[in-house]
Design an enzyme around this catalytic site. Structure first.
Site, mmCIF file in Angstrom:
data_model
loop_
_atom_site.group_PDB
_atom_site.id
_atom_site.type_symbol
_atom_site.label_atom_id
_atom_site.label_comp_id
_atom_site.label_asym_id
_atom_site.label_seq_id
_atom_site.Cartn_x
_atom_site.Cartn_y
_atom_site.Cartn_z
ATOM 1 N N PRO A 22 0.893 -1.097 0.039
ATOM 2 C CA PRO A 22 0.087 0.027 -0.058
ATOM 3 C C PRO A 22 0.804 1.224 0.028
ATOM 4 O O PRO A 22 1.967 1.310 0.768
ATOM 5 C CB PRO A 22 -0.867 -0.427 1.251
ATOM 6 C CG PRO A 22 -0.926 -1.664 1.721
ATOM 7 C CD PRO A 22 0.613 -1.943 1.109
ATOM 8 N N MET A 23 0.297 2.272 -0.522
ATOM 9 C CA MET A 23 1.171 3.247 -0.489
ATOM 10 C C MET A 23 1.565 4.264 0.503
ATOM 11 O O MET A 23 2.597 4.814 0.863
ATOM 12 C CB MET A 23 0.480 4.549 -1.737
ATOM 13 C CG MET A 23 0.409 4.049 -2.833
ATOM 14 S SD MET A 23 2.087 3.568 -3.836
ATOM 15 C CE MET A 23 3.096 5.142 -3.723
ATOM 16 N N CYS A 24 0.551 4.123 1.607
ATOM 17 C CA CYS A 24 0.911 4.552 2.755
ATOM 18 C C CYS A 24 1.983 3.893 3.523
ATOM 19 O O CYS A 24 2.790 4.445 4.239
ATOM 20 C CB CYS A 24 -0.312 4.673 3.703
ATOM 21 S SG CYS A 24 -0.960 2.851 4.228
ATOM 22 N N THR A 25 2.155 2.591 3.364
ATOM 23 C CA THR A 25 3.208 1.771 3.923
ATOM 24 C C THR A 25 4.428 2.238 3.294
ATOM 25 O O THR A 25 5.531 2.596 4.046
ATOM 26 C CB THR A 25 3.069 0.269 3.652
ATOM 27 O OG1 THR A 25 1.559 -0.162 4.304
ATOM 28 C CG2 THR A 25 4.202 -0.483 4.148
ATOM 29 N N SER A 28 5.180 6.184 4.264
ATOM 30 C CA SER A 28 5.325 6.439 5.904
ATOM 31 C C SER A 28 5.828 5.561 6.782
ATOM 32 O O SER A 28 6.262 5.635 7.776
ATOM 33 C CB SER A 28 4.035 7.015 6.209
ATOM 34 O OG SER A 28 3.636 8.440 5.551
#
Length: 208
Positions: A22-25, A28
């Protein structure tokens, strides 16, 4: 073991596709080297390939490009226009020294300011809505990195970043560009704005 005309050959089946993080992983909360490499590749393409390509498309026919953006109401068109402004205005460089300053500020943004903001928003003792520690596995609590001109990794970053930025803009590379220590020393003289954490910053945490 493979037996001719008896067992299935290697090309008859394929491994299932790997799940992308996932892009948030990736942005960040990376917790393995693959996440770090995915992030680095994404940033490289955005800064040094996609952005300049969008700028060239605009310069080739400004009127046509502007009309295409106006007629498109999706977020992607606005993001593309933002890349053009970034390349031609906000991050425009004219000298190799400018390129080094750009790389130094990118270092500050990526490895210090963003991390400092993240840990300000989610301190080490932060808890989730269910009362569990926010920074629990697989999340890793990060630490901001301060630029050190004597650190080989820091020197290599600003050297490579400066050279690549110069190549994008067709700026001649001086002889001292090949000396990582000299480049790092120049980067160490760049005036870097003091980081001030912002309240109310929303950081995506849901990997779904």
């Amino acid at each position: 073991m493979v037996i001719p005309r008896t067992t299935e050959n290697y090309g008859a089946s394929r491994d299932p596709p790997e799940k992308s993080a996932p892009m948030c992983t990736v942005h960040s909360f990376p917790h393995n080297i693959d996440h770090c490499l995915t992030w680095a590749r994404s940033e490289f393409e955005g800064l040094l390939e996609k952005g300049p390509s969008e700028a060239n498309a605009y310069l080739a026919d400004p009127a046509k490009y502007s009309e295409a953006v106006k007629s498109s109401a999706d977020a992607a068109a606005r993001e593309q226009l933002a890349k053009v402004v970034e390349v031609l205005v906000a991050d425009k460089v004219a000298t190799f020294e400018d390129c080094i300053a750009w790389a130094r500020l990118k270092f500050q943004d990526y490895f210090h300011d963003r991390i400092a903001q993240l840990t300000y928003t989610f301190p080490e003792d932060a808890m989730t809505s269910t009362g569990a520690p926010f920074w629990s596995a697989p999340k890793r609590f990060p630490r901001p990195v301060k630029f050190d001109a004597t650190d080989p990794a820091h020197a290599s970053y600003v050297q490579a970043g400066g050279i690549l930025k110069a190549e994008v803009y067709g700026i001649p590379r001086p002889e001292w560009a090949a000396d990582a220590a000299a480049v790092a020393a120049a980067a160490g003289k760049v005036v870097v704005p003091e980081f001030v954490p912002k309240k109310g910053v929303k950081i995506e945490t849901d990997p779904k």
